[in-house]
Design a protein around this motif. Sequence first.
Motif, PDB file in Angstrom:
ATOM      1  N   VAL B  83       2.623   4.602  15.458  1.00 15.55           N
ATOM      2  CA  VAL B  83       1.732   3.440  15.337  1.00 15.55           C
ATOM      3  C   VAL B  83       2.416   2.368  14.491  1.00 15.55           C
ATOM      4  N   GLY B  84       2.979   2.806  13.362  1.00 14.95           N
ATOM      5  CA  GLY B  84       3.675   1.860  12.497  1.00 14.95           C
ATOM      6  C   GLY B  84       4.818   1.154  13.208  1.00 14.95           C
ATOM      7  N   ARG B  85       5.486   1.911  14.094  1.00 17.13           N
ATOM      8  CA  ARG B  85       6.634   1.353  14.794  1.00 17.13           C
ATOM      9  C   ARG B  85       6.214   0.437  15.938  1.00 17.13           C
ATOM     10  N   SER B  86       5.001   0.663  16.478  1.00 15.39           N
ATOM     11  CA  SER B  86       4.663  -0.052  17.703  1.00 15.39           C
ATOM     12  C   SER B  86       4.076  -1.433  17.434  1.00 15.39           C
ATOM     13  N   LEU B  87       3.536  -1.664  16.208  1.00 14.11           N
ATOM     14  CA  LEU B  87       2.980  -2.987  15.927  1.00 14.11           C
ATOM     15  C   LEU B  87       4.100  -3.986  15.663  1.00 14.11           C
ATOM     16  N   PRO B  88       4.037  -5.164  16.298  1.00 16.19           N
ATOM     17  CA  PRO B  88       5.000  -6.217  15.929  1.00 16.19           C
ATOM     18  C   PRO B  88       4.799  -6.558  14.452  1.00 16.19           C
ATOM     19  N   PHE B  89       5.895  -6.871  13.771  1.00 19.42           N
ATOM     20  CA  PHE B  89       5.811  -6.981  12.312  1.00 19.42           C
ATOM     21  C   PHE B  89       4.800  -8.029  11.871  1.00 19.42           C
ATOM     22  N   ILE B  91       2.095  -8.942  13.219  1.00 19.28           N
ATOM     23  CA  ILE B  91       0.724  -8.446  13.370  1.00 19.28           C
ATOM     24  C   ILE B  91       0.428  -7.378  12.319  1.00 19.28           C
ATOM     25  N   LEU B  92       1.395  -6.502  12.079  1.00 14.09           N
ATOM     26  CA  LEU B  92       1.234  -5.487  11.035  1.00 14.09           C
ATOM     27  C   LEU B  92       0.937  -6.169   9.708  1.00 14.09           C
ATOM     28  N   MET B  93       1.727  -7.209   9.428  1.00 15.00           N
ATOM     29  CA  MET B  93       1.610  -7.920   8.151  1.00 15.00           C
ATOM     30  C   MET B  93       0.218  -8.527   8.011  1.00 15.00           C
ATOM     31  N   ALA B  94      -0.255  -9.155   9.081  1.00 14.75           N
ATOM     32  CA  ALA B  94      -1.564  -9.797   9.026  1.00 14.75           C
ATOM     33  C   ALA B  94      -2.680  -8.765   8.927  1.00 14.75           C
ATOM     34  N   SER B  95      -2.513  -7.663   9.637  1.00 15.13           N
ATOM     35  CA  SER B  95      -3.617  -6.704   9.728  1.00 15.13           C
ATOM     36  C   SER B  95      -3.814  -5.899   8.446  1.00 15.13           C
ATOM     37  N   ILE B  96      -2.791  -5.831   7.614  1.00  8.08           N
ATOM     38  CA  ILE B  96      -2.960  -5.015   6.403  1.00  8.08           C
ATOM     39  C   ILE B  96      -3.146  -5.869   5.155  1.00  8.08           C
ATOM     40  N   VAL B  97      -3.497  -7.141   5.339  1.00  9.74           N
ATOM     41  CA  VAL B  97      -3.681  -8.024   4.182  1.00  9.74           C
ATOM     42  C   VAL B  97      -4.623  -7.422   3.126  1.00  9.74           C
ATOM     43  N   PRO B  98      -5.759  -6.838   3.502  1.00 10.55           N
ATOM     44  CA  PRO B  98      -6.623  -6.250   2.469  1.00 10.55           C
ATOM     45  C   PRO B  98      -5.918  -5.159   1.670  1.00 10.55           C
ATOM     46  N   PHE B  99      -5.153  -4.342   2.380  1.00 13.68           N
ATOM     47  CA  PHE B  99      -4.398  -3.287   1.705  1.00 13.68           C
ATOM     48  C   PHE B  99      -3.372  -3.888   0.750  1.00 13.68           C
ATOM     49  N   THR B 100      -2.672  -4.894   1.229  1.00 13.95           N
ATOM     50  CA  THR B 100      -1.666  -5.564   0.407  1.00 13.95           C
ATOM     51  C   THR B 100      -2.301  -6.141  -0.853  1.00 13.95           C
ATOM     52  N   ALA B 112       3.695  -9.586  -2.193  1.00 17.60           N
ATOM     53  CA  ALA B 112       2.851  -9.332  -1.034  1.00 17.60           C
ATOM     54  C   ALA B 112       3.686  -9.012   0.205  1.00 17.60           C
ATOM     55  N   ALA B 113       4.867  -9.583   0.300  1.00 19.20           N
ATOM     56  CA  ALA B 113       5.717  -9.330   1.471  1.00 19.20           C
ATOM     57  C   ALA B 113       6.308  -7.928   1.427  1.00 19.20           C
ATOM     58  N   VAL B 114       6.545  -7.448   0.199  1.00 15.37           N
ATOM     59  CA  VAL B 114       7.201  -6.137   0.056  1.00 15.37           C
ATOM     60  C   VAL B 114       6.346  -5.016   0.646  1.00 15.37           C
ATOM     61  N   VAL B 115       5.031  -5.143   0.564  1.00 20.74           N
ATOM     62  CA  VAL B 115       4.160  -4.061   1.036  1.00 20.74           C
ATOM     63  C   VAL B 115       4.267  -3.841   2.551  1.00 20.74           C
ATOM     64  N   PRO B 116       3.993  -4.883   3.367  1.00 21.12           N
ATOM     65  CA  PRO B 116       4.139  -4.643   4.816  1.00 21.12           C
ATOM     66  C   PRO B 116       5.578  -4.346   5.224  1.00 21.12           C
ATOM     67  N   MET B 117       6.536  -4.973   4.565  1.00 18.08           N
ATOM     68  CA  MET B 117       7.944  -4.694   4.896  1.00 18.08           C
ATOM     69  C   MET B 117       8.284  -3.237   4.615  1.00 18.08           C
ATOM     70  N   SER B 118       7.779  -2.706   3.509  1.00 16.74           N
ATOM     71  CA  SER B 118       8.060  -1.303   3.172  1.00 16.74           C
ATOM     72  C   SER B 118       7.421  -0.371   4.189  1.00 16.74           C
ATOM     73  N   LEU B 119       6.182  -0.665   4.565  1.00  7.85           N
ATOM     74  CA  LEU B 119       5.500   0.200   5.535  1.00  7.85           C
ATOM     75  C   LEU B 119       6.252   0.224   6.861  1.00  7.85           C
ATOM     76  N   ALA B 120       6.564  -0.966   7.358  1.00  4.44           N
ATOM     77  CA  ALA B 120       7.287  -1.032   8.637  1.00  4.44           C
ATOM     78  C   ALA B 120       8.654  -0.373   8.486  1.00  4.44           C
ATOM     79  N   GLY B 121       9.295  -0.626   7.325  1.00  2.00           N
ATOM     80  CA  GLY B 121      10.635  -0.081   7.095  1.00  2.00           C
ATOM     81  C   GLY B 121      10.633   1.438   6.986  1.00  2.00           C
ATOM     82  N   ILE B 122       9.602   1.997   6.354  1.00  2.00           N
ATOM     83  CA  ILE B 122       9.530   3.453   6.217  1.00  2.00           C
ATOM     84  C   ILE B 122       9.396   4.101   7.593  1.00  2.00           C
ATOM     85  N   ALA B 123       8.530   3.534   8.426  1.00  2.00           N
ATOM     86  CA  ALA B 123       8.351   4.075   9.778  1.00  2.00           C
ATOM     87  C   ALA B 123       9.677   4.023  10.539  1.00  2.00           C
TER      88      ALA B 123
END
Lengths: 352, 244
Positions: B83-89, B91-100, B112-123
Amino acid sequence: MISLLELTKTYGRGADAVIVLDRLNFEVGTGEIFAVTGPSGAGKSTLAQCINLLERPTSGSVVVNGEDLSSLPEKRLRAARRRIGTVFQSASLLSRRTASENIALPLEYLGVTPGEIRARVGELIDRVGLGPKAHSYPFQLSGGQAQRVGIARALALRPSILLADEATSGLDPDTTSSVVELLKQLRTDLDLTVVFITHEMDTVRQIADSVARLERGRIVETGRLVDLLTDHGSPLGRALQPRRGFAAADDGAATWYVTYDSTDVPGDWIQRVSADLAVPVHLLGASVETVHGINTGSATLGIAAASDDAVRAVLARYGLSGTPDVRREPGPGGAPVSPVRSGAVPALEGAA
Amino acid sequence: MSAVGVSSVPIGSIYVPRADVPVAELPALLLPAYGETVLMVGVVMVVVLAVGTPLGLLLHNVAPGGLFERPALHAVLGWLISVGRSLPFLILMASIVPFTRFITGTNIGIAAAVVPMSLAGIAFFTRIVENALRSVPPSIVRVARASGGSNLQIMRSAQFGEAVPAVLGGLTIQVIAMIEYSAIAGTIGAGGIGYVAVTYGYQRFDNTVMLATILILVATVAFVQVAGDRLVRWVTPQKRLQRA
């Protein structure tokens, strides 16, 4: 000493269960080399994995020096593995470690201090004759050298049992011989119990004291190598004889396949047979060697005249067993040789 | 009408030609931005390596045939990563704003950028590690087990040790992908060279800045690739020694 008691391994459950090893029993004494041979799919590699405890048997046990190792809990099983050294096919060395570092692997796992590791590895590498190659990487080693590293690694923790799982498969004949010599010498020097699993009959003849043949998960025949080689009634004994091509017999002469059937066949038996039969005996092919001090082997002869029974009787007089007409004997390529009596060379035809 | 229109509307009110940033001022604009990019990618890579490496080892070994098979865990982990790999970055970034916002307290800037980048990067990196481990022959693991290694020892010396060149090759790809992600993160005001390219080069038609950022990015990616290739060669004895 290692013994297998009713060792059984099945994969799957219920109706789909496949019995890979079926109640195997054998015992290998200290200082003995026991070869297990058999065709592909007979269960040899599963047997190897049960012996070195990588696989747990479904039932039955592996007993080493009186202790049942196969029923130990997982944690102690890991420690028990250290009592059995395994030499794998093609060595399987870690490609980013030097020969020395590969040999050190089991010592590192055990937590031996660096100083002790250095001393032990140096000792091992000298013992397998690889001193100058200590700091070479696997890609810089020949197949035989890599296998020597594999042997040294298997011996690192001073096991009393050495398991060789197709350890010489894929090596050329000369390298195989040198590895076999090394194993035999180590067996003597270190008083090792060796279980040697292979599909190569030539290697079995070179190394084994005793042999078992595994077929479809069962031991179908077992015995001392010398006994098997000199028993023409033994299928395993026959399978152990090297198969070579042979020349065609003269017109009118029958082709006889003769095996050494006792331990005291005289060296000049061909002349004696010829004299007793009062006909010339043509040697068409032969392979004779000394195994554990006993001459064994087989020969293909062209014998004219005389009745088959007379030939058999004379052969038996010298401890030999003969069968006329060898059309069922495979040629060097393993394919049946057609019964050519003249003209063409059957050996070549068999190879083609 | 056309004549009136042309004459009455000053061109400047529709299109105000602006001067590009003078070349002499480029370093003052680009260097801090470059520093931000390096910082962002650097922080993300530390997180990615620290989490992705063990996760890749775990994923590989809970799989059938692994050192400690756990089919259910493998299925769940694999699904999450996919799932993490399939979202375009973007969209992933926008969709997890509350989490960030929950993690960093903000949804703009580098943190704020480090959070979505790390998630996408870990996947991304977990798959790279898994793939690298898969290329290690099973016979090597058998040797390590027969040598009395614990699972941890086997994972470290036999599995990961043998996979290091492949992991470093994948790491090179990963760093380059992260530089790209950092540029996308620029759109949420993360700063960095991508942000400068977007605001000056794209929105203000500043061709000088655009060209400069392109050159910098091309040079950076080329440098990362060459460094990565060197590193791979250095950790592969055959390549290292046969070259000499």
